[in-house]
Design a protein around this motif. Sequence first.
Motif, PDB file in Angstrom:
ATOM      1  N   ALA A   1     -25.253  -1.821 -40.712  1.00 47.59           N
ATOM      2  CA  ALA A   1     -25.460  -0.994 -41.906  1.00 47.59           C
ATOM      3  C   ALA A   1     -25.204   0.500 -41.689  1.00 47.59           C
ATOM      4  CB  ALA A   1     -26.853  -1.224 -42.500  1.00 47.59           C
TER       5      ALA A   1
ATOM      6  N   GLY B   1     -22.242   1.677 -42.095  1.00 51.50           N
ATOM      7  CA  GLY B   1     -21.175   1.997 -43.053  1.00 51.50           C
ATOM      8  C   GLY B   1     -19.790   1.724 -42.506  1.00 51.50           C
ATOM      9  N   LYS B   2     -19.704   1.022 -41.367  1.00 51.96           N
ATOM     10  CA  LYS B   2     -18.388   0.806 -40.747  1.00 51.96           C
ATOM     11  C   LYS B   2     -17.493  -0.112 -41.572  1.00 51.96           C
ATOM     12  CE  LYS B   2     -20.317  -2.670 -37.688  1.00 51.96           C
ATOM     13  NZ  LYS B   2     -21.576  -2.715 -38.488  1.00 51.96           N
ATOM     14  N   GLY B   3     -18.093  -1.134 -42.190  1.00 47.37           N
ATOM     15  CA  GLY B   3     -17.292  -2.073 -42.981  1.00 47.37           C
ATOM     16  C   GLY B   3     -16.721  -1.414 -44.227  1.00 47.37           C
ATOM     17  N   THR B   4     -17.553  -0.627 -44.891  1.00 44.90           N
ATOM     18  CA  THR B   4     -17.107   0.090 -46.096  1.00 44.90           C
ATOM     19  C   THR B   4     -15.976   1.045 -45.741  1.00 44.90           C
ATOM     20  OG1 THR B   4     -19.381  -0.023 -46.888  1.00 44.90           O
ATOM     21  CG2 THR B   4     -17.918   1.527 -48.008  1.00 44.90           C
TER      22      THR B   4
ATOM     23  N   MET C   1     -24.205  11.340 -45.298  1.00 44.51           N
ATOM     24  CA  MET C   1     -22.867  11.290 -45.911  1.00 44.51           C
ATOM     25  C   MET C   1     -22.795  10.106 -46.852  1.00 44.51           C
ATOM     26  SD  MET C   1     -19.898  11.698 -43.108  1.00 44.51           S
ATOM     27  CE  MET C   1     -19.688  13.112 -42.093  1.00 44.51           C
TER      28      MET C   1
HETATM   29  O1  CDP Z   1     -20.463  -2.717 -42.046  1.00 44.29           O
HETATM   30  P1  CDP Z   1     -21.834  -2.136 -41.857  1.00 44.29           P
HETATM   31  O2  CDP Z   1     -22.885  -3.189 -41.628  1.00 44.29           O
HETATM   32  O3  CDP Z   1     -21.864  -1.075 -40.807  1.00 44.29           O
HETATM   33  O4  CDP Z   1     -22.237  -1.381 -43.206  1.00 44.29           O
HETATM   34  P2  CDP Z   1     -21.616  -1.466 -44.678  1.00 44.29           P
HETATM   35  O5  CDP Z   1     -21.650  -2.878 -45.129  1.00 44.29           O
HETATM   36  O6  CDP Z   1     -20.330  -0.741 -44.727  1.00 44.29           O
HETATM   37  O7  CDP Z   1     -22.675  -0.590 -45.496  1.00 44.29           O
HETATM   38  C1  CDP Z   1     -24.004  -1.050 -45.689  1.00 44.29           C
HETATM   39  C2  CDP Z   1     -24.476  -0.525 -47.060  1.00 44.29           C
HETATM   40  O8  CDP Z   1     -24.624   0.894 -47.008  1.00 44.29           O
HETATM   41  C3  CDP Z   1     -23.505  -0.841 -48.191  1.00 44.29           C
HETATM   42  O9  CDP Z   1     -24.247  -1.208 -49.330  1.00 44.29           O
HETATM   43  C4  CDP Z   1     -22.804   0.492 -48.417  1.00 44.29           C
HETATM   44  O10 CDP Z   1     -22.406   0.660 -49.772  1.00 44.29           O
HETATM   45  C5  CDP Z   1     -23.884   1.506 -48.053  1.00 44.29           C
HETATM   46  N1  CDP Z   1     -23.341   2.777 -47.532  1.00 44.29           N
HETATM   47  C6  CDP Z   1     -23.827   3.977 -48.000  1.00 44.29           C
HETATM   48  O11 CDP Z   1     -24.696   3.966 -48.870  1.00 44.29           O
HETATM   49  N2  CDP Z   1     -23.341   5.172 -47.518  1.00 44.29           N
HETATM   50  C7  CDP Z   1     -22.406   5.203 -46.561  1.00 44.29           C
HETATM   51  N3  CDP Z   1     -21.938   6.364 -46.111  1.00 44.29           N
HETATM   52  C8  CDP Z   1     -21.914   3.983 -46.062  1.00 44.29           C
HETATM   53  C9  CDP Z   1     -22.400   2.774 -46.561  1.00 44.29           C
END
Ligand code: CDP
Length: 212
Positions: free
Chosen positions: A12, A14-17, A191
């Motif tokens: 979580a 934000g790497k996937g986004t 961010m």
């Molecule tokens: O892939 P990872 O588990 O690292 O995280 P993600 O699925 O990209 O992001 C997890 C959640 O955090 C999603 O709901 C994104 O929309 C949110 N997010 C955010 O609020 N702010 C960011 N800068 C990046 C992600």
Amino acid sequence: MSFVVAIDGPAASGKGTLARRIAAQYGFHHLDTGLTYRAVARAMLDAGASLDDEEAAAELAENLDLSGLDRDVLSAHEVGEAASRVAVMSKVRAALKRAQQQFARKSPGAVLDGRDIGTVICPDADIKFYVTASDAVRARRRHAEMAAKGAAAAYDAVLADLRRRDARDSERADSPMRPAHDAYLLDTTEMDIEAAFAAAQCLIEKAIAAKN
Ligand code: CDP
Ligand code: CDP
């Protein structure tokens, strides 16, 4: 030209986004490598196999089809937990590494996100990012995501789960989660998605220009 973007970081962050945004912007292929571990874990759970059975998990990993991976299907909390358990197994990692490295060779470019992309899967990537955010912010994001899907859980339980998984991922012997020495660190605690993408885009533009 084939261009490889490696993105790592804890749950979580934000790497996937970020990976999806970069892939869409540049027309690159995207592989969420967490899904490869989740798919093996899901198949182990479905088969009623013991999560300590490395041979069974490795065989599933060998036969995994990368084209059918769907995060919605694999998002359950127990699948993430089981994924981090099969992810400590070297035979599983070796099988998935082959498939992931093959994906990374796709033209015109590939974005891979996970825990060991910059260190083990694509050590020669054209650009590497290590995305982080505070534990509290990451737990808040994951908690909100779960609530939106109707899978509400207590915030404290989500935080404890993230911490347990981070510890298992960073302390395992094979390919532990850590920033590559040449990765750009991107702390997204304060961010939003657009700000993180803008910061990454600026660095990618420079790397593309330098390669041409
Ligand atoms: O892939 P990872 O588990 O690292 O995280 P993600 O699925 O990209 O992001 C997890 C959640 O955090 C999603 O709901 C994104 O929309 C949110 N997010 C955010 O609020 N702010 C960011 N800068 C990046 C992600
Ligand atoms: O989205 P989230 O950050 O919750 O996790 P994920 O990216 O779906 O990954 C699930 C688990 O797979 C992680 O906790 C790691 O144990 C493992 N994983 C890994 O070991 N190496 C990768 N390159 C990607 C995931």
